[in-house]
Scaffold this motif. Structure first.
Motif, PDB file in Angstrom:
ATOM      1  N   TYR A   1     -11.109  -6.283  -9.493  1.00 33.66           N
ATOM      2  CA  TYR A   1     -11.929  -6.452  -8.169  1.00 33.66           C
ATOM      3  C   TYR A   1     -10.166  -5.649  -7.005  1.00 33.66           C
ATOM      4  O   TYR A   1      -9.838  -5.577  -7.837  1.00 33.66           O
ATOM      5  CB  TYR A   1     -11.711  -8.054  -7.976  1.00 33.66           C
ATOM      6  CG  TYR A   1     -12.653  -8.210  -8.381  1.00 33.66           C
ATOM      7  CD1 TYR A   1     -13.794  -8.984  -9.913  1.00 33.66           C
ATOM      8  CD2 TYR A   1     -14.666  -9.107  -7.444  1.00 33.66           C
ATOM      9  CE1 TYR A   1     -14.298  -9.622 -10.201  1.00 33.66           C
ATOM     10  CE2 TYR A   1     -15.838  -9.676  -7.975  1.00 33.66           C
ATOM     11  CZ  TYR A   1     -15.235  -9.724  -9.321  1.00 33.66           C
ATOM     12  OH  TYR A   1     -16.866 -10.206  -9.725  1.00 33.66           O
ATOM     13  N   ARG A   2     -11.611  -5.518  -5.657  1.00 30.08           N
ATOM     14  CA  ARG A   2     -10.297  -5.284  -5.007  1.00 30.08           C
ATOM     15  C   ARG A   2     -10.063  -6.314  -3.869  1.00 30.08           C
ATOM     16  O   ARG A   2     -10.638  -6.539  -3.090  1.00 30.08           O
ATOM     17  CB  ARG A   2     -10.293  -3.395  -4.394  1.00 30.08           C
ATOM     18  CG  ARG A   2      -9.105  -2.907  -3.865  1.00 30.08           C
ATOM     19  CD  ARG A   2      -9.504  -2.573  -2.351  1.00 30.08           C
ATOM     20  NE  ARG A   2     -10.634  -2.782  -1.759  1.00 30.08           N
ATOM     21  CZ  ARG A   2     -11.793  -1.675  -1.177  1.00 30.08           C
ATOM     22  NH1 ARG A   2     -11.782  -1.070  -2.780  1.00 30.08           N
ATOM     23  NH2 ARG A   2     -12.542  -2.271  -0.546  1.00 30.08           N
ATOM     24  N   GLN A   3      -8.891  -6.956  -3.131  1.00 31.59           N
ATOM     25  CA  GLN A   3      -7.806  -7.269  -2.151  1.00 31.59           C
ATOM     26  C   GLN A   3      -7.036  -6.485  -0.858  1.00 31.59           C
ATOM     27  O   GLN A   3      -5.997  -6.737  -1.515  1.00 31.59           O
ATOM     28  CB  GLN A   3      -8.173  -8.544  -3.192  1.00 31.59           C
ATOM     29  CG  GLN A   3      -7.690  -9.830  -1.830  1.00 31.59           C
ATOM     30  CD  GLN A   3      -7.188 -10.885  -2.473  1.00 31.59           C
ATOM     31  OE1 GLN A   3      -6.179 -11.175  -3.233  1.00 31.59           O
ATOM     32  NE2 GLN A   3      -7.688 -12.684  -1.736  1.00 31.59           N
ATOM     33  N   ASN A   4      -7.848  -6.781   0.183  1.00 34.37           N
ATOM     34  CA  ASN A   4      -7.161  -5.908   1.163  1.00 34.37           C
ATOM     35  C   ASN A   4      -6.626  -7.267   1.550  1.00 34.37           C
ATOM     36  O   ASN A   4      -6.970  -8.086   1.487  1.00 34.37           O
ATOM     37  CB  ASN A   4      -8.469  -5.090   2.253  1.00 34.37           C
ATOM     38  CG  ASN A   4      -8.634  -4.194   1.612  1.00 34.37           C
ATOM     39  OD1 ASN A   4      -9.716  -4.008   1.155  1.00 34.37           O
ATOM     40  ND2 ASN A   4      -7.234  -2.832   1.127  1.00 34.37           N
ATOM     41  N   SER A   5      -5.430  -7.097   2.530  1.00 33.16           N
ATOM     42  CA  SER A   5      -3.994  -8.214   2.410  1.00 33.16           C
ATOM     43  C   SER A   5      -4.905  -8.949   3.731  1.00 33.16           C
ATOM     44  O   SER A   5      -6.062  -8.510   4.744  1.00 33.16           O
ATOM     45  CB  SER A   5      -3.350  -7.363   3.492  1.00 33.16           C
ATOM     46  OG  SER A   5      -2.030  -8.330   3.435  1.00 33.16           O
ATOM     47  N   GLY A   6      -5.337 -10.606   3.450  1.00 33.93           N
ATOM     48  CA  GLY A   6      -5.989 -10.946   4.531  1.00 33.93           C
ATOM     49  C   GLY A   6      -7.358 -11.131   4.047  1.00 33.93           C
ATOM     50  O   GLY A   6      -8.572 -11.712   4.833  1.00 33.93           O
ATOM     51  N   ARG A   7      -7.710 -10.391   3.132  1.00 27.13           N
ATOM     52  CA  ARG A   7      -9.609 -10.637   2.941  1.00 27.13           C
ATOM     53  C   ARG A   7      -9.634 -11.297   1.464  1.00 27.13           C
ATOM     54  O   ARG A   7      -9.064 -11.544   0.979  1.00 27.13           O
ATOM     55  CB  ARG A   7      -9.814  -8.691   3.142  1.00 27.13           C
ATOM     56  CG  ARG A   7      -9.700  -8.060   4.324  1.00 27.13           C
ATOM     57  CD  ARG A   7     -10.118  -8.650   5.376  1.00 27.13           C
ATOM     58  NE  ARG A   7     -11.336  -8.479   5.913  1.00 27.13           N
ATOM     59  CZ  ARG A   7     -11.515  -7.167   6.434  1.00 27.13           C
ATOM     60  NH1 ARG A   7     -11.156  -6.396   6.216  1.00 27.13           N
ATOM     61  NH2 ARG A   7     -13.484  -7.247   5.887  1.00 27.13           N
TER      62      ARG A   7
ATOM     63  N   ALA B   1      -5.549   3.986   2.187  1.00 24.13           N
ATOM     64  CA  ALA B   1      -6.719   2.727   2.251  1.00 24.13           C
ATOM     65  C   ALA B   1      -6.576   1.971   1.618  1.00 24.13           C
ATOM     66  O   ALA B   1      -7.233   1.185   0.394  1.00 24.13           O
ATOM     67  CB  ALA B   1      -8.128   3.441   2.339  1.00 24.13           C
ATOM     68  N   ASP B   2      -6.629   2.800  -0.037  1.00 24.61           N
ATOM     69  CA  ASP B   2      -5.887   2.384  -1.666  1.00 24.61           C
ATOM     70  C   ASP B   2      -5.650   0.766  -1.602  1.00 24.61           C
ATOM     71  O   ASP B   2      -5.295   0.286  -2.803  1.00 24.61           O
ATOM     72  CB  ASP B   2      -5.914   2.645  -2.944  1.00 24.61           C
ATOM     73  CG  ASP B   2      -7.042   4.334  -2.689  1.00 24.61           C
ATOM     74  OD1 ASP B   2      -6.801   5.472  -3.561  1.00 24.61           O
ATOM     75  OD2 ASP B   2      -8.841   3.975  -2.558  1.00 24.61           O
ATOM     76  N   THR B   3      -4.511   0.878  -0.799  1.00 27.95           N
ATOM     77  CA  THR B   3      -3.225  -0.005  -0.528  1.00 27.95           C
ATOM     78  C   THR B   3      -3.943  -1.708  -0.917  1.00 27.95           C
ATOM     79  O   THR B   3      -4.698  -1.786   0.285  1.00 27.95           O
ATOM     80  CB  THR B   3      -2.899  -0.025   0.604  1.00 27.95           C
ATOM     81  OG1 THR B   3      -1.907   1.398   0.158  1.00 27.95           O
ATOM     82  CG2 THR B   3      -1.881  -1.310   1.120  1.00 27.95           C
TER      83      THR B   3
ATOM     84  N   THR C   1      -1.939  -6.649  -9.519  1.00 26.92           N
ATOM     85  CA  THR C   1      -1.273  -5.411  -9.358  1.00 26.92           C
ATOM     86  C   THR C   1      -1.429  -5.145  -8.418  1.00 26.92           C
ATOM     87  O   THR C   1      -2.141  -5.521  -7.641  1.00 26.92           O
ATOM     88  CB  THR C   1      -1.850  -4.334 -10.507  1.00 26.92           C
ATOM     89  OG1 THR C   1      -1.862  -4.616 -11.670  1.00 26.92           O
ATOM     90  CG2 THR C   1      -1.025  -3.529  -9.817  1.00 26.92           C
ATOM     91  N   ARG C   2      -0.133  -5.713  -7.591  1.00 26.68           N
ATOM     92  CA  ARG C   2       0.266  -4.996  -5.702  1.00 26.68           C
ATOM     93  C   ARG C   2       0.051  -3.329  -5.646  1.00 26.68           C
ATOM     94  O   ARG C   2       1.234  -3.113  -6.378  1.00 26.68           O
ATOM     95  CB  ARG C   2       1.359  -5.571  -5.292  1.00 26.68           C
ATOM     96  CG  ARG C   2       1.373  -5.424  -3.677  1.00 26.68           C
ATOM     97  CD  ARG C   2       0.634  -5.937  -2.590  1.00 26.68           C
ATOM     98  NE  ARG C   2       0.173  -5.249  -1.569  1.00 26.68           N
ATOM     99  CZ  ARG C   2      -0.576  -4.654  -0.973  1.00 26.68           C
ATOM    100  NH1 ARG C   2      -2.133  -5.803  -1.070  1.00 26.68           N
ATOM    101  NH2 ARG C   2      -0.822  -4.290   0.695  1.00 26.68           N
ATOM    102  N   LEU C   3      -0.395  -2.743  -5.449  1.00 26.29           N
ATOM    103  CA  LEU C   3      -0.611  -1.613  -5.360  1.00 26.29           C
ATOM    104  C   LEU C   3      -0.267  -1.423  -3.850  1.00 26.29           C
ATOM    105  O   LEU C   3      -1.259  -1.109  -3.142  1.00 26.29           O
ATOM    106  CB  LEU C   3      -1.740  -0.599  -5.598  1.00 26.29           C
ATOM    107  CG  LEU C   3      -2.114   0.736  -5.710  1.00 26.29           C
ATOM    108  CD1 LEU C   3      -1.012   1.298  -5.936  1.00 26.29           C
ATOM    109  CD2 LEU C   3      -3.616   1.540  -6.129  1.00 26.29           C
ATOM    110  N   THR C   4       0.419   0.021  -3.947  1.00 26.90           N
ATOM    111  CA  THR C   4       0.863  -0.041  -2.492  1.00 26.90           C
ATOM    112  C   THR C   4       0.928   1.371  -1.985  1.00 26.90           C
ATOM    113  O   THR C   4       1.718   3.131  -2.988  1.00 26.90           O
ATOM    114  CB  THR C   4       2.028  -0.047  -1.911  1.00 26.90           C
ATOM    115  OG1 THR C   4       2.155  -1.586  -1.635  1.00 26.90           O
ATOM    116  CG2 THR C   4       2.613   0.767  -1.166  1.00 26.90           C
TER     117      THR C   4
END
Lengths: 113, 112
Positions: free
Chosen positions: B35-41, B82-84, B106-109
């Motif tokens: 799963y992916r999670q964008n900040s605050g979502r 946008a993958d951040t 894992t936090r990806l930047t």
């Protein structure tokens, strides 16, 4: 986006007060889940439901209760909120449990003072 | 304890590079999900790989599963800003009861 909403989106309350969070879905999915997300702990399952009036405990269920009287709504209640329950709460739904994907709501940020 | 553990906890790369994240788990599973999670979502499902599958692709995503080592990897090719996001693995334990177990992420930047 899957039709899943959470209310309220933000709440500040005081220690000892009862709090109810609501998850509402329009997808008619059988399974509904409540998670909490805290720094350093990832997502942890609180309770889940596998049908109307059918619920089970998750990893961190102490201090929480749930109810599901109809398919579309899953309520999470903190009977007497404590500061350790300050967290972001996510609801998720699935039509086949863990056999396929879960769809997540936008989250509720709860602060207990 | 958490079933899935991601590695690294944080990863920073340049746009256009590939990003690889790993997940290890402890018990037998039916499937593993990313799963992916964008900040605050909320979290968004990316891909599911079943225990009898070894590799799966979806667009720029490639997931591998090694059940003998109890590990999985997520590769994002040609990364974009946008993958951040934070990326989580979740396992469906073979003897579980319809409960996914999530790792810490894992936090990806992605740097432009």
């Amino acid at each position: 986006d899957a039709g899943i909403t959470q209310s309220p989106r933000h709440k500040v309350t005081e220690t000892g007060t009862p709090v109810t969070l609501r998850c509402h879905q329009t997808e008619n999915h059988r399974y509904m889940y409540w998670y909490r997300q805290d720094p350093g702990h990832g997502l942890r399952l609180i309770h889940y439901s596998y049908g109307v009036k059918d619920t089970d405990k998750g990893e961190v269920s102490d201090g929480y209760s749930v109810s599901r009287s109809k398919t579309e709504d899953f309520l999470l209640t903190l009977e007497s909120a404590t500061s350790s329950q300050t967290s972001v709460y996510f609801c998720a739904i699935s039509d086949r449990g863990t056999y396929n994907e879960q769809f997540f709501g936008p989250g509720t940020r709860l602060t207990v003072l | 304890s958490q079933q899935g553990e991601e590695d690294p906890q944080a990863l920073s790369i340049q746009e256009g590079e590939n990003a690889t994240m790993n997940c290890s788990y402890k018990t037998s599973i039916n499937n593993l999900q990313w799963y992916r999670q964008n900040s605050g979502r909320g979290l968004v499902h990316l891909i599911l790989i079943r225990s009898n599958e070894r590799e799966k692709h979806s667009g720029r995503l490639r997931v591998t599963l090694d059940t003998s080592k109890k590990s999985s990897s997520l590769l994002i090719t040609a990364s974009r800003a946008a993958d951040t996001a934070s990326y989580f693995c979740a396992t469906d334990p073979a003897r579980g009861a319809q409960k996914l177990v999530f790792g810490q992420g894992t936090r990806l930047t992605i740097n432009p």
